[in-house]
Design a protein around this motif. Structure first.
Motif, PDB file in Angstrom:
ATOM      1  N   LYS A 122       0.863  -1.178   0.000  1.00 32.54           N
ATOM      2  CA  LYS A 122       0.000   0.000   0.000  1.00 32.54           C
ATOM      3  C   LYS A 122       0.900   1.229   0.000  1.00 32.54           C
ATOM      4  CE  LYS A 122      -3.075  -2.334   3.325  1.00 32.54           C
ATOM      5  NZ  LYS A 122      -4.449  -2.389   2.876  1.00 32.54           N
ATOM      6  N   SER A 123       0.292   2.411   0.054  1.00 30.78           N
ATOM      7  CA  SER A 123       1.090   3.635   0.069  1.00 30.78           C
ATOM      8  C   SER A 123       1.821   3.763   1.413  1.00 30.78           C
ATOM      9  CB  SER A 123       0.193   4.841  -0.141  1.00 30.78           C
ATOM     10  OG  SER A 123      -0.610   5.040   0.996  1.00 30.78           O
ATOM     11  N   ILE A 124       2.824   4.634   1.439  1.00 26.57           N
ATOM     12  CA  ILE A 124       3.581   4.876   2.662  1.00 26.57           C
ATOM     13  C   ILE A 124       2.627   5.332   3.767  1.00 26.57           C
ATOM     14  CG2 ILE A 124       5.327   6.396   3.680  1.00 26.57           C
ATOM     15  CD1 ILE A 124       6.646   6.438   0.860  1.00 26.57           C
ATOM     16  N   TYR A 125       1.726   6.251   3.400  1.00 33.30           N
ATOM     17  CA  TYR A 125       0.750   6.768   4.366  1.00 33.30           C
ATOM     18  C   TYR A 125      -0.100   5.634   4.940  1.00 33.30           C
ATOM     19  CZ  TYR A 125      -2.993   9.693   6.261  1.00 33.30           C
ATOM     20  OH  TYR A 125      -3.896  10.287   7.100  1.00 33.30           O
ATOM     21  N   GLU A 126      -0.649   4.802   4.026  1.00 39.16           N
ATOM     22  CA  GLU A 126      -1.545   3.727   4.473  1.00 39.16           C
ATOM     23  C   GLU A 126      -0.811   2.719   5.356  1.00 39.16           C
ATOM     24  OE1 GLU A 126      -4.763   3.211   4.412  1.00 39.16           O
ATOM     25  OE2 GLU A 126      -4.959   5.198   3.537  1.00 39.16           O
ATOM     26  N   ASN A 127       0.466   2.487   5.066  1.00 37.22           N
ATOM     27  CA  ASN A 127       1.242   1.578   5.890  1.00 37.22           C
ATOM     28  C   ASN A 127       1.294   2.051   7.336  1.00 37.22           C
ATOM     29  OD1 ASN A 127       2.932  -0.890   5.003  1.00 37.22           O
ATOM     30  ND2 ASN A 127       2.839   0.398   3.184  1.00 37.22           N
ATOM     31  N   VAL A 128       1.584   3.342   7.513  1.00 30.86           N
ATOM     32  CA  VAL A 128       1.706   3.866   8.876  1.00 30.86           C
ATOM     33  C   VAL A 128       0.324   3.976   9.524  1.00 30.86           C
ATOM     34  CG1 VAL A 128       2.603   5.731  10.296  1.00 30.86           C
ATOM     35  CG2 VAL A 128       3.761   5.122   8.183  1.00 30.86           C
ATOM     36  N   ALA A 129      -0.686   4.326   8.715  1.00 34.93           N
ATOM     37  CA  ALA A 129      -2.024   4.520   9.282  1.00 34.93           C
ATOM     38  C   ALA A 129      -2.724   3.195   9.560  1.00 34.93           C
ATOM     39  CB  ALA A 129      -2.871   5.364   8.329  1.00 34.93           C
ATOM     40  N   LEU A 179      10.315   2.336   7.758  1.00 36.35           N
ATOM     41  CA  LEU A 179       8.861   2.473   7.617  1.00 36.35           C
ATOM     42  C   LEU A 179       8.153   1.469   8.525  1.00 36.35           C
ATOM     43  CD1 LEU A 179       6.401   3.713   6.147  1.00 36.35           C
ATOM     44  CD2 LEU A 179       6.625   1.877   4.468  1.00 36.35           C
ATOM     45  N   CYS A 180       8.692   0.255   8.595  1.00 30.73           N
ATOM     46  CA  CYS A 180       8.090  -0.754   9.469  1.00 30.73           C
ATOM     47  C   CYS A 180       8.194  -0.329  10.926  1.00 30.73           C
ATOM     48  CB  CYS A 180       8.740  -2.119   9.267  1.00 30.73           C
ATOM     49  SG  CYS A 180       8.394  -2.804   7.639  1.00 30.73           S
ATOM     50  N   ILE A 181       9.300   0.340  11.266  1.00 29.58           N
ATOM     51  CA  ILE A 181       9.434   0.858  12.632  1.00 29.58           C
ATOM     52  C   ILE A 181       8.403   1.962  12.863  1.00 29.58           C
ATOM     53  CG2 ILE A 181      10.965   2.041  14.246  1.00 29.58           C
ATOM     54  CD1 ILE A 181      13.308   0.548  12.938  1.00 29.58           C
ATOM     55  N   ALA A 182       8.231   2.839  11.851  1.00 31.89           N
ATOM     56  CA  ALA A 182       7.232   3.900  11.967  1.00 31.89           C
ATOM     57  C   ALA A 182       5.837   3.311  12.129  1.00 31.89           C
ATOM     58  CB  ALA A 182       7.271   4.801  10.739  1.00 31.89           C
ATOM     59  N   ARG A 183       5.553   2.267  11.358  1.00 31.57           N
ATOM     60  CA  ARG A 183       4.252   1.609  11.423  1.00 31.57           C
ATOM     61  C   ARG A 183       4.001   1.063  12.827  1.00 31.57           C
ATOM     62  NH1 ARG A 183       3.646  -3.274   7.347  1.00 31.57           N
ATOM     63  NH2 ARG A 183       5.137  -4.146   8.811  1.00 31.57           N
ATOM     64  N   CYS A 184       5.097   0.574  13.404  1.00 33.41           N
ATOM     65  CA  CYS A 184       5.018   0.022  14.749  1.00 33.41           C
ATOM     66  C   CYS A 184       4.829   1.136  15.789  1.00 33.41           C
ATOM     67  CB  CYS A 184       6.298  -0.770  14.957  1.00 33.41           C
ATOM     68  SG  CYS A 184       6.607  -1.321  16.580  1.00 33.41           S
ATOM     69  N   LEU A 185       5.490   2.287  15.572  1.00 35.99           N
ATOM     70  CA  LEU A 185       5.354   3.408  16.509  1.00 35.99           C
ATOM     71  C   LEU A 185       3.951   4.011  16.459  1.00 35.99           C
ATOM     72  CD1 LEU A 185       8.675   5.414  15.956  1.00 35.99           C
ATOM     73  CD2 LEU A 185       8.177   3.656  17.668  1.00 35.99           C
ATOM     74  N   ALA A 186       3.273   3.844  15.314  1.00 33.49           N
ATOM     75  CA  ALA A 186       1.997   4.527  15.106  1.00 33.49           C
ATOM     76  C   ALA A 186       0.919   4.102  16.089  1.00 33.49           C
ATOM     77  CB  ALA A 186       1.507   4.298  13.673  1.00 33.49           C
ATOM     78  N   ILE A 187       1.032   2.919  16.674  1.00 34.50           N
ATOM     79  CA  ILE A 187       0.018   2.524  17.659  1.00 34.50           C
ATOM     80  C   ILE A 187       0.496   2.831  19.074  1.00 34.50           C
ATOM     81  CG2 ILE A 187      -1.239   0.807  16.302  1.00 34.50           C
ATOM     82  CD1 ILE A 187       0.545  -1.329  17.534  1.00 34.50           C
ATOM     83  N   GLU A 188       1.577   3.601  19.170  1.00 39.29           N
ATOM     84  CA  GLU A 188       2.134   4.024  20.448  1.00 39.29           C
ATOM     85  C   GLU A 188       2.255   2.880  21.450  1.00 39.29           C
ATOM     86  OE1 GLU A 188      -0.181   7.416  21.592  1.00 39.29           O
ATOM     87  OE2 GLU A 188       0.657   8.643  19.976  1.00 39.29           O
ATOM     88  N   PRO A 189       3.094   1.912  21.116  1.00 44.03           N
ATOM     89  CA  PRO A 189       3.277   0.784  22.029  1.00 44.03           C
ATOM     90  C   PRO A 189       4.171   1.182  23.204  1.00 44.03           C
ATOM     91  CG  PRO A 189       4.766   0.565  20.181  1.00 44.03           C
ATOM     92  CD  PRO A 189       3.978   1.822  19.943  1.00 44.03           C
ATOM     93  N   ASP A 190       4.254   0.306  24.192  1.00 38.73           N
ATOM     94  CA  ASP A 190       5.183   0.542  25.307  1.00 38.73           C
ATOM     95  C   ASP A 190       6.490  -0.206  25.069  1.00 38.73           C
ATOM     96  OD1 ASP A 190       3.272   2.064  26.675  1.00 38.73           O
ATOM     97  OD2 ASP A 190       2.295   0.215  27.331  1.00 38.73           O
ATOM     98  N   VAL A 191       6.368  -1.311  24.350  1.00 41.15           N
ATOM     99  CA  VAL A 191       7.537  -2.153  24.104  1.00 41.15           C
ATOM    100  C   VAL A 191       7.680  -2.344  22.593  1.00 41.15           C
ATOM    101  CG1 VAL A 191       8.595  -4.402  24.538  1.00 41.15           C
ATOM    102  CG2 VAL A 191       7.073  -3.409  26.239  1.00 41.15           C
ATOM    103  N   ILE A 192       8.919  -2.348  22.110  1.00 46.84           N
ATOM    104  CA  ILE A 192       9.137  -2.698  20.708  1.00 46.84           C
ATOM    105  C   ILE A 192      10.046  -3.921  20.666  1.00 46.84           C
ATOM    106  CG2 ILE A 192      10.002  -1.932  18.471  1.00 46.84           C
ATOM    107  CD1 ILE A 192       9.570   0.919  19.377  1.00 46.84           C
TER     108      ILE A 192
END
Lengths: 274, 290
Positions: A122-129, A179-192
């Motif tokens: 998908k688009s970069i935007y959709e990946n993060v969203a 981008l995958c890290i950004a996608r992961c940050l987008a749900i504001e997790p506590d642990v990565i």
């Protein structure tokens, strides 16, 4: 050059304080955890406590169970049909394998970055969203903000801000991983959780991801699997050495690399095997 | 100490090459056979059928006189049939595939369903006609209607759609699932947002090919008693109907020589419809595989 020495210094100076903090701020408590794939046992009696807001590295030779272990922390390991477990893993004080525990909730609090960059087509935007959307955030304005903040957090914003609607497959490998890290940050997790996040990247992209890990650790607890010992030494606060499914040693990184207690750890970090 | 005797290698070389060339021409002949037969058929149909193929043929109803006979009712009937068959078979087929690939646990029930889908694929189409006659026409009292025919056709092509959808779903890399699940997505969200978008080209391609099978199928509709001579258009799904292949079948059965030529014209229309559907399938595949 200086930082390593400094860190070592601080570590010795603050040993007592560290111990106290360490006891009070454990995010994951793994207790006598065993895991089997069918009849093959992959993890033996793993017991360790993962500290909050620090980088915990997991090192060991191929096939030692380090990927299996990190995938147990967010129960992704259950995607393998034949998997069996006993013992317990508790996250924030709750047993993640207890029957009422919602695995979707766990994976919302605990994000994961995989070995090979796996953006959606998908688009970069959709990946993060993607993450915020599946958790019910619909407002365009909020989503826009999340996307920008996450991409900035993953140090990718400047490179992609003009082409957010382009397909993510057009990015380079290193950009895809960020981008995958950004996608992961987008749900504001506590642990990565990061499962060998740089093994498919070139040295420059690797350096960027490592830098990123350093900057993320003030807000997140990070567990990173790596087969690169220098990487573990560079970026982690604590290191666990896995061998044949067992934890051989779990120590402060400086101590483990400068003065390992176990003979096998020493052999491994000095390159005598593995 | 040469274990490989150069002499032997040399002497067997020519023989090996000749064998290779022989195999090459043999397989070419095998491939050419089907094409040649098809070409002959197309030529005959074309030369016989073009005479009657004009605008009148497309816009007239069936008639006792070959020069006035047309295929309008059959074309419209086929479209109506597709309007029932396409949504029913796609919904049921894709639903079954998603259940089997995503939700089903490996147990007796799953194995039973899988086995029966393969069985369904092996059942001759006449038997489907019998099934439709018993269940839809008689038991559910739908009569000899488009609905009964459409549902029967849906069952006929269901296994094809299930299998092609399963393959499309299975082709999605495991990493995509991991990425979605690792963010706390449920199975359904993953299916909706990751699996289906990626699998849709494969599903549609398989679906259209299955539908073009349905549009050419005659036997099941003869069994449930589709009409062969109607001079009106169906008004709704409960109307009686005829379809292209039945109309063609009916014309070839007439004693008058001229009707055989009319049948050829009908076959041309049917082939064009099939070609169109297959081209759409190819277009979809190409568009999405970019």
């Amino acid at each position: 050059m200086n930082t390593a020495a400094e860190r070592k210094h601080t570590f010795f100076a603050n040993t007592v304080a560290d111990e106290q903090e360490y006891v009070s701020k454990t995010i994951y408590n793994v207790d006598h955890f065993n895991l089997w794939y069918g009849d093959d046992q992959a993890l033996y009696d793993v017991t360790l406590a993962i500290p909050e807001n620090q980088v915990t590295a997991i090192i060991g030779p191929s096939g030692c169970g380090k990927s299996t272990f990190i995938k147990s922390l967010n129960r992704m390991v259950e995607l393998v049909p034949s998997v069996k477990m006993n013992g317990s893993i508790s996250y924030a004080g709750q047993d993640i394998f207890s029957s009422g525990y919602k695995v979707e909730q766990l994976r919302t609090d605990v994000g994961m970055v995989f070995q090979n960059p796996n953006p959606f087509p998908k688009s970069i935007y959709e990946n993060v969203a993607y993450g915020p959307k599946i958790h019910g955030i619909r407002k365009k304005k909020v989503l826009d903000e999340i996307v920008e903040k996450s991409l900035k957090g993953a140090a990718l914003w400047d490179e992609v801000k003009d082409r957010l609607q382009e397909n993510a497959s057009g990015l380079s490998g290193g950009q895809q991983q960020r981008l995958c890290i950004a996608r992961c940050l987008a749900i504001e997790p506590d642990v990565i959780l990061m499962d060998e996040p740089t093994s498919a990247l070139d040295p420059i992209a690797t350096a960027k991801v490592e830098e990123l890990v350093q900057s993320l650790k003030k807000d997140y607890s990070i567990v990173i699997v790596t087969h690169n010992m220098q990487q573990a030494a560079r970026i982690s606060d604590k290191t666990a050495f896995f061998l044949n499914g067992e934890v051989v040693e779990f120590e402060h990184t400086d101590k483990l690399f400068s003065n390992p207690e176990d003979r096998r750890t020493e052999d491994y970090i000095t390159g005598r095997f593995g | 100490m040469n274990l490989v005797d150069k002499q032997t290698v040399q002497s067997s070389m020519t023989k090996r090459l000749v064998k290779n060339r022989l195999a090459n021409s043999l397989f070419f002949l095998a491939a050419a056979f089907g094409i040649v037969v098809l070409a002959i058929l197309l030529y005959r149909i074309y030369s016989e059928g073009m005479g009657y193929l004009d605008w009148n043929f497309l816009t007239s109803f069936a008639s006792r006189f070959p020069e006035e006979a047309g295929i309008k009712a059959a074309i419209v009937g086929s479209l109506w049939l597709m309007a029932v068959t396409a949504p029913v078979s796609l919904l049921l087929g894709v639903g079954t595939a998603i259940y089997l690939e995503e939700y089903a646990k490996e147990n007796k029930v799953t194995r039973f369903i899988r086995m029966n889908i393969s069985n369904l694929a092996g059942v001759p189409s006449v038997v489907f006609g019998l099934l439709g006659l018993t269940v839809f026409v008689r038991l559910m009292e739908m009569g000899r209607s488009i609905m009964a025919g459409g549902l029967t056709m849906s069952l006929l092509i269901l296994p094809i759609i299930v299998v092609s959808s399963q393959e499309a779903i299975r082709a999605i890399p495991k990493e995509q699932y991991e990425a979605s699940f690792a963010m706390g997505a449920t199975r359904w969200q993953t299916v909706l947002r990751v699996v289906l978008p990626a699998a849709i080209p494969g599903i549609l391609t398989g679906g259209i090919l299955a539908l073009s099978r349905a549009i050419g199928e005659t036997a099941p509709l003869l069994m449930i008693g589709a009409l062969s001579f109607i001079a009106y258009l169906p008004e709704n799904v409960w109307s009686g109907f005829t379809v292209l292949p039945i109309q063609i079948f009916n014309w070839t059965g007439r004693p008058q020589e001229e009707f055989h030529l009319v049948a050829s014209s009908g076959i041309i229309v049917l082939l064009i419809v099939l070609l169109l559907m297959n081209s759409i399938a190819v277009l979809i595949r190409n568009k999405f595989s970019k």
